[in-house]
Design an enzyme around this catalytic site. Structure first.
Site, PDB file in Angstrom:
ATOM      1  N   GLU A   2       2.994   1.540   7.533  1.00 32.74           N
ATOM      2  CA  GLU A   2       1.884   1.228   6.637  1.00 32.74           C
ATOM      3  C   GLU A   2       1.557   2.428   5.752  1.00 32.74           C
ATOM      4  OE1 GLU A   2      -0.306  -2.171   9.333  1.00 32.74           O
ATOM      5  OE2 GLU A   2      -0.945  -0.115   9.629  1.00 32.74           O
ATOM      6  N   CYS A  29      -2.072   7.572   1.032  1.00 32.72           N
ATOM      7  CA  CYS A  29      -1.931   8.051   2.403  1.00 32.72           C
ATOM      8  C   CYS A  29      -0.630   7.460   2.938  1.00 32.72           C
ATOM      9  CB  CYS A  29      -3.148   7.587   3.211  1.00 32.72           C
ATOM     10  SG  CYS A  29      -3.005   7.959   4.968  1.00 32.72           S
ATOM     11  N   CYS A  36       4.707   6.803  16.596  1.00 33.45           N
ATOM     12  CA  CYS A  36       4.393   8.220  16.788  1.00 33.45           C
ATOM     13  C   CYS A  36       4.632   8.579  18.251  1.00 33.45           C
ATOM     14  CB  CYS A  36       2.934   8.490  16.420  1.00 33.45           C
ATOM     15  SG  CYS A  36       2.529  10.254  16.361  1.00 33.45           S
ATOM     16  N   CYS A  72      -6.009   7.214  18.932  1.00 36.19           N
ATOM     17  CA  CYS A  72      -5.298   6.769  17.729  1.00 36.19           C
ATOM     18  C   CYS A  72      -4.476   5.514  18.003  1.00 36.19           C
ATOM     19  CB  CYS A  72      -4.400   7.902  17.234  1.00 36.19           C
ATOM     20  SG  CYS A  72      -3.458   7.453  15.776  1.00 36.19           S
ATOM     21  N   CYS A  81      -8.202   5.966   8.999  1.00 37.51           N
ATOM     22  CA  CYS A  81      -7.516   6.944   9.849  1.00 37.51           C
ATOM     23  C   CYS A  81      -7.377   6.418  11.271  1.00 37.51           C
ATOM     24  CB  CYS A  81      -8.333   8.224   9.966  1.00 37.51           C
ATOM     25  SG  CYS A  81      -8.318   9.255   8.545  1.00 37.51           S
TER      26      CYS A  81
HETATM   27  N1  SAH Z   1      -0.015  13.248  13.132  1.00 40.60           N
HETATM   28  C1  SAH Z   1      -0.760  13.773  12.020  1.00 40.60           C
HETATM   29  C2  SAH Z   1      -0.932  12.771  10.937  1.00 40.60           C
HETATM   30  C3  SAH Z   1      -1.808  11.587  11.303  1.00 40.60           C
HETATM   31  S1  SAH Z   1      -3.216  11.787  10.363  1.00 40.60           S
HETATM   32  C4  SAH Z   1      -2.056  14.356  12.498  1.00 40.60           C
HETATM   33  O1  SAH Z   1      -2.356  14.215  13.675  1.00 40.60           O
HETATM   34  O2  SAH Z   1      -2.747  15.013  11.727  1.00 40.60           O
HETATM   35  C5  SAH Z   1      -4.364  10.790  10.985  1.00 40.60           C
HETATM   36  C6  SAH Z   1      -5.683  11.505  11.111  1.00 40.60           C
HETATM   37  O3  SAH Z   1      -6.609  10.561  11.641  1.00 40.60           O
HETATM   38  C7  SAH Z   1      -5.625  12.636  12.100  1.00 40.60           C
HETATM   39  O4  SAH Z   1      -6.550  13.634  11.766  1.00 40.60           O
HETATM   40  C8  SAH Z   1      -6.053  11.943  13.379  1.00 40.60           C
HETATM   41  O5  SAH Z   1      -6.499  12.829  14.343  1.00 40.60           O
HETATM   42  C9  SAH Z   1      -7.133  11.033  12.841  1.00 40.60           C
HETATM   43  N2  SAH Z   1      -7.387   9.873  13.692  1.00 40.60           N
HETATM   44  C10 SAH Z   1      -6.574   9.287  14.571  1.00 40.60           C
HETATM   45  N3  SAH Z   1      -7.176   8.235  15.146  1.00 40.60           N
HETATM   46  C11 SAH Z   1      -8.399   8.156  14.599  1.00 40.60           C
HETATM   47  C12 SAH Z   1      -9.482   7.247  14.747  1.00 40.60           C
HETATM   48  N4  SAH Z   1      -9.400   6.227  15.567  1.00 40.60           N
HETATM   49  N5  SAH Z   1     -10.586   7.462  13.998  1.00 40.60           N
HETATM   50  C13 SAH Z   1     -10.661   8.490  13.124  1.00 40.60           C
HETATM   51  N6  SAH Z   1      -9.659   9.362  12.930  1.00 40.60           N
HETATM   52  C14 SAH Z   1      -8.544   9.195  13.656  1.00 40.60           C
END
Ligand code: SAH
Length: 348
Positions: free
Chosen positions: A96, A109, A116, A123, A341
């Site tokens: 996505e 994005c 992953c 997440c 996110c």
């Molecule tokens: N693996 C990378 C890229 C993914 S970015 C990383 O970890 O940075 C996705 C972003 O959203 C990251 O900052 C992650 O921590 C955040 N994230 C993941 N699950 C989330 C959620 N349920 N609510 C808000 N942010 C979340």
């Protein structure tokens, strides 16, 4: 019996190889430049689009190569304008990518892996398991597709790119950086390096490599806790890659690049909502010049994690700002279509 060769993905060829191909076929080497322009600058999805080549040349290309272009399978639009694309790859897998329109910018994005491997507890993508890395052109294609949507749907240019979709970009470093090279090249999309941000869970040895490589894009680290026990309990990567190693890598990054880092941080009830956690974040954020984005939690299932209240966010904000750390509260976008996110999980 004649051996059947699978057709090669033309975008995996180096410019010299394509030149050589044309010369071997008795054609002009500059055809390679023409094809290159179609493949990257114009994001051609088929050889038939390459109208400045003769039909015979196009046929020759079709017989020898494929273009493993992505296809936007479905597009969902959120009430706030955010668009989520389910992107089908040449082997049928789906990732996505999201277009986020804001007042002054339009951000793409993009995903870097199918699924992953990191298993962050909060997440949704973590539940998909990692299936494979995306190739450089699959990453590039996501940006090109969103750039086109930005221009056709919003009549505005795409301004920013964040690697905050599915996957961990630093575990697919070679393809991510190759894609960024094409995205920023005048022969590709010609976008500015300073508008690109790679977000990582914070893999120390890869941050050191990025510093050594002299990369020019921005770095964001998903921190979420600056106390080892807490961070390990929500982000298993922290066991093998503790905060002390991350801190050392970030110091090295700053020494080499002189560029700030952005920390992403969600505050959850009963996880990291105490003054002690806020103090620890302040201390960590002071290691090198940094900014903090306090991001809204997007629930991914019943119960489990809960976003802390506004009073706790204010406690964090006041402490960080009092010590000169720029802190922003980031509201979610596209939550209604699971585009925010941590919500990307191919649910459709
Ligand atoms: N693996 C990378 C890229 C993914 S970015 C990383 O970890 O940075 C996705 C972003 O959203 C990251 O900052 C992650 O921590 C955040 N994230 C993941 N699950 C989330 C959620 N349920 N609510 C808000 N942010 C979340």
């Amino acid at each position: 019996m004649q051996e059947v060769h699978p057709k090669r993905d033309i975008r995996k060829l180096k410019p010299d190889e394509l030149k050589k191909f044309f010369i071997e076929q008795g054609d002009k080497p500059f055809r390679a430049t023409q094809v290159d322009e179609w493949l990257w600058k114009k994001s051609a999805k088929s050889f038939d689009q390459m109208t400045n080549l003769s039909v015979a040349t196009r046929d020759l290309l079709k017989q020898n190569f494929t273009i493993n272009h992505i296809h936007v399978d479905t597009m969902q639009r959120s009430a706030d304008g955010t668009i989520k694309n389910a992107v089908k790859l040449h082997d049928g897998l789906i990732v996505e990518s999201v277009l986020i329109p804001a007042e002054k910018r339009i951000t793409a994005c993009v995903s870097s892996q199918v699924g992953c491997s990191l298993a962050c507890k909060f997440c949704a993508t973590a539940r998909l398991k990692r299936q494979r890395n995306l190739s450089a052109d699959e990453i590039y294609d996501q940006v090109a597709a969103i750039k086109e949507q930005s221009e056709t749907i919003f009549n505005r240019p795409l301004t920013n790119i964040v690697f905050m979709g599915m996957g961990e970009p630093l575990l697919n470093y070679a393809n991510v950086t190759a894609a960024i090279d094409k995205i920023t090249s005048p022969k590709g999309l010609g976008m500015a390096m300073k508008r690109i941000t790679v977000s990582t869970v914070g893999i120390a040895k890869m941050i050191i490599k990025m510093a050594d490589d002299g990369v020019k894009f921005n770095l964001a680290v998903s921190l979420h806790a600056a106390i080892d026990g807490t961070r390990s309990s929500i982000m298993p990567i922290n066991d093998s890659n503790p905060l002390s190693e991350l801190a050392a890598a970030l110091k090295y990054w700053y020494q080499k690049t002189k560029r700030k880092v952005t920390y992403e941080y969600v505050v959850w009830q009963d996880v990291n909502d105490t003054p002690e956690h806020a103090q620890a974040l302040l201390k960590f954020a002071q290691i090198i010049p940094s900014k903090v984005n306090l991001i809204e939690y997007n629930p991914i299932d019943e119960g489990g994690f809960k976003q802390a209240g506004d009073d706790v966010l204010r406690m964090y904000m006041d402490l960080l700002e009092k010590h000169g750390i720029t802190t922003r509260i980031r509201k979610s976008r596209g939550k209604d279509i699971d585009a925010a996110c941590g919500q990307l999980a191919n649910k459709g």
